[in-house]
Write a protein that holds these residues in place. Sequence first.
Motif, PDB file in Angstrom:
ATOM      1  N   PHE A  42       0.838  -1.193   0.000  1.00 17.04           N
ATOM      2  CA  PHE A  42       0.000   0.000   0.000  1.00 17.04           C
ATOM      3  C   PHE A  42       0.875   1.246   0.000  1.00 17.04           C
ATOM      4  O   PHE A  42       1.857   1.322   0.741  1.00 17.04           O
ATOM      5  CB  PHE A  42      -0.933   0.016   1.207  1.00 17.04           C
ATOM      6  N   ALA A  43       0.490   2.211  -0.830  1.00 20.31           N
ATOM      7  CA  ALA A  43       1.307   3.416  -0.971  1.00 20.31           C
ATOM      8  C   ALA A  43       0.924   4.494   0.025  1.00 20.31           C
ATOM      9  O   ALA A  43       1.711   5.406   0.289  1.00 20.31           O
ATOM     10  CB  ALA A  43       1.193   3.966  -2.391  1.00 20.31           C
ATOM     11  N   LEU A  61      -2.857   0.706  -3.915  1.00 18.99           N
ATOM     12  CA  LEU A  61      -1.859  -0.349  -4.012  1.00 18.99           C
ATOM     13  C   LEU A  61      -0.898  -0.045  -5.156  1.00 18.99           C
ATOM     14  O   LEU A  61      -1.298   0.466  -6.204  1.00 18.99           O
ATOM     15  CB  LEU A  61      -2.534  -1.695  -4.271  1.00 18.99           C
ATOM     16  N   VAL A  62       0.374  -0.353  -4.947  1.00 19.97           N
ATOM     17  CA  VAL A  62       1.375  -0.253  -6.016  1.00 19.97           C
ATOM     18  C   VAL A  62       2.002  -1.612  -6.216  1.00 19.97           C
ATOM     19  O   VAL A  62       2.072  -2.434  -5.286  1.00 19.97           O
ATOM     20  CB  VAL A  62       2.460   0.794  -5.679  1.00 19.97           C
ATOM     21  N   ALA A  63       2.465  -1.868  -7.448  1.00 23.84           N
ATOM     22  CA  ALA A  63       3.044  -3.168  -7.795  1.00 23.84           C
ATOM     23  C   ALA A  63       4.355  -2.964  -8.538  1.00 23.84           C
ATOM     24  O   ALA A  63       4.392  -2.257  -9.552  1.00 23.84           O
ATOM     25  CB  ALA A  63       2.072  -3.980  -8.643  1.00 23.84           C
ATOM     26  N   LEU A 118       7.982   2.889  -5.782  1.00 27.03           N
ATOM     27  CA  LEU A 118       6.618   3.336  -6.069  1.00 27.03           C
ATOM     28  C   LEU A 118       5.894   3.740  -4.792  1.00 27.03           C
ATOM     29  O   LEU A 118       5.107   4.693  -4.782  1.00 27.03           O
ATOM     30  CB  LEU A 118       5.837   2.225  -6.772  1.00 27.03           C
ATOM     31  N   ARG A 119       6.140   3.019  -3.717  1.00 29.24           N
ATOM     32  CA  ARG A 119       5.455   3.325  -2.461  1.00 29.24           C
ATOM     33  C   ARG A 119       5.857   4.692  -1.922  1.00 29.24           C
ATOM     34  O   ARG A 119       5.033   5.403  -1.345  1.00 29.24           O
ATOM     35  CB  ARG A 119       5.758   2.239  -1.424  1.00 29.24           C
ATOM     36  N   HIS A 120       7.110   5.078  -2.093  1.00 26.76           N
ATOM     37  CA  HIS A 120       7.579   6.344  -1.534  1.00 26.76           C
ATOM     38  C   HIS A 120       7.393   7.519  -2.486  1.00 26.76           C
ATOM     39  O   HIS A 120       7.637   8.655  -2.119  1.00 26.76           O
ATOM     40  CB  HIS A 120       9.056   6.224  -1.137  1.00 26.76           C
ATOM     41  N   ARG A 121       6.958   7.230  -3.731  1.00 29.39           N
ATOM     42  CA  ARG A 121       6.652   8.313  -4.656  1.00 29.39           C
ATOM     43  C   ARG A 121       5.252   8.839  -4.378  1.00 29.39           C
ATOM     44  O   ARG A 121       4.357   8.100  -4.010  1.00 29.39           O
ATOM     45  CB  ARG A 121       6.722   7.818  -6.101  1.00 29.39           C
ATOM     46  N   PRO A 175       2.495   6.351 -11.617  1.00 25.95           N
ATOM     47  CA  PRO A 175       1.838   5.077 -11.940  1.00 25.95           C
ATOM     48  C   PRO A 175       1.804   4.133 -10.746  1.00 25.95           C
ATOM     49  O   PRO A 175       2.665   4.184  -9.867  1.00 25.95           O
ATOM     50  CB  PRO A 175       2.711   4.518 -13.076  1.00 25.95           C
ATOM     51  N   ALA A 176       0.809   3.257 -10.760  1.00 28.98           N
ATOM     52  CA  ALA A 176       0.698   2.263  -9.689  1.00 28.98           C
ATOM     53  C   ALA A 176       1.531   1.034  -9.988  1.00 28.98           C
ATOM     54  O   ALA A 176       1.823   0.256  -9.088  1.00 28.98           O
ATOM     55  CB  ALA A 176      -0.764   1.872  -9.493  1.00 28.98           C
ATOM     56  N   VAL A 177       1.906   0.847 -11.254  1.00 32.37           N
ATOM     57  CA  VAL A 177       2.671  -0.328 -11.671  1.00 32.37           C
ATOM     58  C   VAL A 177       3.900   0.130 -12.433  1.00 32.37           C
ATOM     59  O   VAL A 177       3.809   1.004 -13.300  1.00 32.37           O
ATOM     60  CB  VAL A 177       1.818  -1.258 -12.559  1.00 32.37           C
ATOM     61  N   ALA A 178       5.062  -0.433 -12.119  1.00 25.93           N
ATOM     62  CA  ALA A 178       6.293  -0.112 -12.855  1.00 25.93           C
ATOM     63  C   ALA A 178       7.271  -1.264 -12.712  1.00 25.93           C
ATOM     64  O   ALA A 178       7.277  -1.983 -11.706  1.00 25.93           O
ATOM     65  CB  ALA A 178       6.921   1.182 -12.342  1.00 25.93           C
ATOM     66  N   SER A 179       8.084  -1.455 -13.739  1.00 22.85           N
ATOM     67  CA  SER A 179       9.140  -2.463 -13.674  1.00 22.85           C
ATOM     68  C   SER A 179      10.401  -1.829 -13.118  1.00 22.85           C
ATOM     69  O   SER A 179      10.570  -0.609 -13.124  1.00 22.85           O
ATOM     70  CB  SER A 179       9.411  -3.036 -15.066  1.00 22.85           C
ATOM     71  N   PHE A 180      11.294  -2.684 -12.659  1.00 16.83           N
ATOM     72  CA  PHE A 180      12.544  -2.192 -12.073  1.00 16.83           C
ATOM     73  C   PHE A 180      13.361  -1.395 -13.083  1.00 16.83           C
ATOM     74  O   PHE A 180      13.965  -0.377 -12.762  1.00 16.83           O
ATOM     75  CB  PHE A 180      13.351  -3.397 -11.560  1.00 16.83           C
TER      76      PHE A 180
END
Length: 521
Positions: free
Chosen positions: A310-311, A376-378, A404-407, A411-416
């Motif tokens: 959870f963000a 939620l972020v993934a 993503l959580r600390h931004r 976007p809620a989804v991002a790749s490394f």
Amino acid sequence: MLSLAALVGNRALELRVLVPGPAGALEREALWVHNTELADPSPYLRAGEIVLTNGLWQRETSAADFAANVRRVGGAGIVFGLRTETPATPGELVDACRREGLPLAEISIEVPFTAVTEAASALQADRRRDALVGMVRRGDALASAISRGAGASGVLAVLRREHDVPLVVVDRMARQLASTGVELSAEQRRMVADGLARHPPPLEIDLGGALGRATVFLVGALGDTDAALLCLRPVGQLGRAEQEALDQAARFLSLEVAKQQAMQAIESRFASELLDMILSGSQRAAEVPDRLRAFGVDPSAELAVLTVAFADGAESTLPGLAETVGEFFLSQSLAVAVAGGSQDVVAVVQRPRRELSELAAALCSAVETRFAGRRLVAGLGDTAASAADLRQPLVQSREACQVLRHRRGGPAVASFRELGTHRLLLGLQDAGTLQGFADGVLGPLREHDRLRDSELEATLRAFLANDGQFGATAAALFVHVNTLRNRLAKITELTGRDVARTADRVDLYLALEAGDMSRSR
């Protein structure tokens, strides 16, 4: 069952109904019989009791007041005992009972009130015997249903054999475990879960719409209220036998919920051990394939790793998040191993046919429906060719999730790989290496802040966040530019890195990032 109708049906009592009252009033279950000649028996009369009286109160009060007093406390009816002095029931009492909607019967002179009491006692004994026999038989049927693995649905099936009432079982995660005769919407299940979170939980819940009020029977497994058996009728419309059956079923459901929780705990522990095996590298690599197979995941197939958290709010996870993630993948017909921790929830899944980012976005939407008001972020890692290549994707997905959580926003989804090269490099290091690098560069600065209550680290973060612009940084910190310059000079003195030089500025930035990453793991 004791009722006025049951007493009237006993011919030995010679009872005759004068006022039947509203429909069903004679058949209403009575609590007991109460013999009184008080002008106002209401202080001593309990709701559901049948009043036995010879009418001696007529010297002190009217029939209208007497009947009104009995009705006010919920009396089940009046039996008027005829005497030589009163060979017929007074018409005033008949009229008063008719106005009050209160059943009225008369008993002949030859039959004493003790006979009525004895008959009531026999009816109560029969009811208790029947209830006990019914409880034992129902208990056997419930135990058999659970032992056969019928689960919560089997418990409800046993209940429906005796009582045709709509039933549903909802747990504190707003999941519908079983139902018969009714289906609840996601919003209604959330209302039930919110009710279970209260202390104490409510006895009734208004589900709104056509369903209205439902009676709640609490289901506790491991000391807490873990679920609720809901009967889609208000408690006032449930008879004693129905309430006893539902209460007994709720206790058996506690066994089923406890079993499910134990299984979930075992699966969670196995999944957490799987993550430890993957992160251990070659030391435990041989154990990973078998553990994946235990979750139905093919270790030789291409594998994907998703990490969610959870963000917003202080908690990055909440109870039930791991279970919700697992349910989502199962609904997509995907074998998955889900491990939940205090910082995030990780899912190792066989690579799906659809785009992984699309699947993660759908997962976020499904979770946010269950956890209303939470975002939620993934984070996604690279695809692993097989189980032997899972370590790097796992580290990548967790680091991406933390970023993503600390931004704020975004976007809620991002790749490394979408998060920047420096995150990629730092993410490949273990927590100890990261913390050692951060301490080596920033240790003197943080010690200075601790001893002198200064704000050098906060100043450095602000300066780097504003791309080295003095004016913008001073404004953000609410200090004079000269004060900012003095602080930066002190930072240079303590760390040996000059913020005016690009190479040194990179070192300082990476040290801050490394420290944050090591603490988040």
